[in-house]
Structure formats: C-alpha cells, structure tokens
Design an enzyme around this catalytic site. Structure first.
Site, PDB file in Angstrom:
ATOM      1  N   ASP A 228       0.840  -1.198   0.000  1.00 52.16           N
ATOM      2  CA  ASP A 228       0.000   0.000   0.000  1.00 52.16           C
ATOM      3  C   ASP A 228       0.877   1.252   0.000  1.00 52.16           C
ATOM      4  O   ASP A 228       1.975   1.256   0.554  1.00 52.16           O
ATOM      5  CB  ASP A 228      -0.898  -0.002   1.238  1.00 52.16           C
ATOM      6  CG  ASP A 228      -2.053   0.970   1.116  1.00 52.16           C
ATOM      7  OD1 ASP A 228      -2.302   1.440  -0.016  1.00 52.16           O
ATOM      8  OD2 ASP A 228      -2.695   1.268   2.141  1.00 52.16           O
ATOM      9  N   ASN A 276     -10.194  -2.690  -6.916  1.00 52.97           N
ATOM     10  CA  ASN A 276      -9.416  -1.698  -7.664  1.00 52.97           C
ATOM     11  C   ASN A 276      -9.938  -1.472  -9.077  1.00 52.97           C
ATOM     12  O   ASN A 276      -9.593  -0.460  -9.710  1.00 52.97           O
ATOM     13  CB  ASN A 276      -7.950  -2.129  -7.743  1.00 52.97           C
ATOM     14  CG  ASN A 276      -7.237  -2.066  -6.400  1.00 52.97           C
ATOM     15  OD1 ASN A 276      -6.333  -2.858  -6.128  1.00 52.97           O
ATOM     16  ND2 ASN A 276      -7.617  -1.123  -5.544  1.00 52.97           N
TER      17      ASN A 276
END
Length: 449
Positions: A228, A276
C-alpha cells in the site's frame, strides 16, 4: 647368369626390406649371406662363378658391396679386414635408418625441442664453470691482468648462458601448461564455464548471507504483504501516481531478494484487488500497462534466482488479454523453479475466494464425489487458491493503514500482523529484518492453547 641374377635379386630384396623397416636386426642379413653362400657342395662352384660374374658386371654398386665385390672383393663375409664387406655396408645402412627415425621423433615432439636446448645449455655452463675452476691455479703471477680479463669474460658468458637457460625453462613450463589446459577443443570452454560457475557461487553466497541473526528454525516460512502507498508516494515525490507504481514494482524485486537471503520460502503480495477495478479507468489502464512490462522483467529475474511465480485471481475474466499473455508466459517458464515461491494476487478478493471454494465443494457434493458430512476445514483449504502452500505466518501492511482490505481472509486466522508507517516504495531491508527479529523473539503463537 641365372645364379648371378638370383644373387642380385636377393640382395635388392634384402636391402629394400631393411630400408622399409621390415627387419629390425642388421645381423639378420649377414647370417642370411653366410647361410646362402655355402648351401651345399654341389652348388658351391656355381655360386662362386655367379658371384664373380655378378662382380664383373656390377662395378662399385650397392650390390657389389652387398656381395663383397668392388675394391675389396677378395675379402670374405666373415673376415675382419676392409670396410667394403657386407657387414660394414649393412651397419652403415642401419645407422642411417636409426638417425633418420631419431631425427623425425625429435622434430615431432615439442617437449624434446624444448628440453634439448636446456640440456645443452646446462652442460655447456657446467663445462665452462669446471674449466674456470680448474684453470685458476695454473696461471703465473705475471699473467694476472690477463687472468682477470679472461675471468671477467668467462663470468659474462656464464651470466648470458644462465639467462638463456632460465628463459628456455620458462618457455618449456608455459608450453606444458598450455598443452595441459587446451588438450582438447572443449577444454578452454570447460575451464571458462568452471570459472563462471565458481564466480556465481561466490556471488550467491554473498547475497545469501543472513543479516537478521535469527535462528533459521524461527524464521517465518510464509510472509504476505499488502503493498500500500504507491499512489501517495508517486504524487508526493513526482506529482504523478503512475510513477509511484513503477517504483513499487522495483521494490517488489528487491523485497523478494531480501526474503530469499533470510531463508523465507514463500512470499504472497497483494498487487491488484477486485475493488481496484472501480478506480479511474485511466489509472487502471496505466496499471495494466505496468503489469505487461513488469511481467517480462520479473520473469527474467525469477528464472535467474529460481523463483516460481503463481498468479492468484478470483475474477480472471476481467484481466486484459495482453496482460494474460504475459502472465501465462511468466508462470509457465518459472514452473521448474523450486528455490522460492511468489504468489501474486491479481484481480483477487478474499471473499470471492471463499465463495468460489464453497461453490466447488457444493458441486462435488452434488456430483457424489463428496458427502456433506465430509466437508471440513481441510476440504475448504484444498479449494483455496493457496492450497499449494501453508498459511502466512506474517502479514505486513505499509503506509500506516491497519486493515486487511479483503486480503486472504481465510488464511490469516493465526497470522501475526505488522503495520509499517512507510509507503511501499520506501521500504528498506532493515524494515524486513526488524519484522523478522520481532516475530522470532517477541511473538508467541499459542494457537488458542
């Protein structure tokens, strides 16, 4: 005349056979001559007359010498006088053959060509030294200047000979070394390959040096990472989120090297989730382009380091075709690697994985392959995408976030969690070493006991 011709033919045959090397003993011919000169009393006179006739017709030829004719034709075969007898002629021919063969053997042997000058140089130097030492006391006092001049000349000559000797010895050693190294066509290549293999082994040993200092038995087998912070890193450093993803892909390669050097066996990374796909289409397209190029780079690196790559996906149909081609090639060409396993979760969701596993189990029950009572954790595990490996020992998430984000929901039941403040592209090896040390020395996994 027939008898003379027989003698001539026999002598020619004997000489031809000897020169050709069919008979090695020169005395064989003299014995044959003696035996054939007096075979019996009946033919003695005819042989004598034939010999005389032959001598008369062949003046000073090789046959005359073979038969004892010429200037010394009155000397018998066994007499010791004169140099024109058959024994002397045969001996000369034998010497000629021996010298010829010795010369050919010498010229065809590099070792002999190198050693003979050495032997001659050593012998000459030894002789000069002995001469100088033995002649020192015989010179009178009045000849002292001449003696000194002569001694200086001999000393200079001895030094020259010594230098020549050492140079020849060096050349012989180099010749022997060269012949031993390249004795066959493939020896030089083999030598180069052995040297390259040795260099690779040394580099691998340097790279595989463990820096954590943790007992190998306490090192985690399986680490899973939520990578991340790529977008935030790219916007902060470059003003472009895509640049952050490029740097994140490079960090993944380095992170896999760190894991290999510390003895970790499996690495699972969260590359792209099913959620995503809801991002901006331009960003998704940029990420897919990065994946296409990254597959080729990672494939080469994985083959060199023995890394087997697996791609875990719960919604594979959403992956673009060009990305699928790169993924399939990467997975296929690393299938033989067994030193390390890397699982890349692409278009993956933990909930979707559990749902797919349940569907597969229901189909097995419906088809009769499995009964409802047989369904348990083991059966569910066997339907998971990670059924080929153990559950992760450690979950690492970067960027300071402290949540799973739908990642390996079934597998993390007893995993240890580490949340790092750094963005994923900023991660360094010392961060991984700190996690390994904390896991080995500070975490106690009791599994509910």
């Amino acid at each position: 005349m027939v008898a003379g011709q027989n003698w001539k033919s026999r002598a020619e045959s004997m000489l031809s056979n000897f020169i050709d090397g069919d008979v090695q003993d020169p005395y064989y011919y003299s014995q044959m001559m003696e035996n054939s000169s007096t075979p019996n009393n009946d033919h003695a006179s005819s042989s004598s007359s034939s010999s005389s006739s032959s001598c008369a017709n062949n003046h000073d030829s090789v046959y005359d010498r073979m038969l004892g004719c010429g200037s010394n034709n009155n000397i018998g075969v066994g007499s010791g006088g004169g140099g024109g007898g058959p024994c002397v002629s045969l001996f000369l021919q034998w010497v000629k053959v021996v010298l010829g063969r010795t010369t050919r053997a010498y010229l065809s042997s590099p070792i002999c060509l190198a050693l003979l000058p050495l032997v001659l140089g050593v012998g000459f130097g030894f002789w000069m030294g002995r001469r100088r030492g033995s002649g020192g006391g015989s010179t009178i006092i009045s000849d002292e200047p001449r003696k000194q001049s002569k001694g200086m000349g001999v000393t200079s000559l001895g030094r020259v000979i010594s230098h020549i000797y050492h140079w020849l010895r060096l050349q012989a050693m180099l010749m022997l070394c060269k012949s031993s190294i390249i004795s066959s066509d493939g020896d030089s290549n083999l030598f180069q390959e052995e040297r390259d293999e040795h260099t690779r082994a040394e580099l691998q040993a340097m790279e595989s040096k463990r820096e954590s200092g943790v007992d190998p038995q306490c090192v985690p087998r399986h680490i899973a990472v939520i990578m991340d912070g790529n977008r935030r890193y790219g916007k902060a450093k470059y003003g472009n989120a895509t640049r952050g993803h490029w740097d994140g892909s490079k960090t993944l390669i380095e992170f896999s090297k760190w894991c290999i050097s510390e003895g970790i066996q499996i690495l699972t990374v969260y590359a792209f989730s099913t959620e995503n796909w809801d991002r901006d289409p331009a960003e998704v397209s940029a990420l897919m382009t990065i994946f296409c190029k990254y597959c080729d780079e990672l494939r080469v690196e994985a083959i060199q380091r023995g890394i087997r790559i697996r791609v875990l996906s719960t919604e594979e149909e959403r992956i673009p075709v060009d990305v699928k081609v790169g993924i399939d090639r990467m997975v296929l060409e690393t299938m033989h690697c067994d030193k390390f396993t890397m699982n890349i979760c692409l278009s993956y969701g933990g909930r979707g994985e559990i749902v797919n596993a349940c569907k597969s189990i229901a189909m097995d029950v419906q088809s009769g392959k499995l009964s409802v009572d047989e369904v348990g954790e083991r059966e569910v595990h066997n339907k998971m995408l990670t059924e080929h490996c153990c559950d992760p020992d450690i979950i690492i998430r970067t960027s300071g976030e402290e949540r799973l984000s739908n990642f390996l929901l079934w597998q993390v039941a007893y995993s240890e969690f580490f949340f790092l403040e750094k963005q994923w592209p900023e991660l360094e090896k010392e961060d991984l070493l700190g996690v390994i040390r904390t896991f080995a020395r500070g975490r106690k996994r009791r599994y509910g006991k």
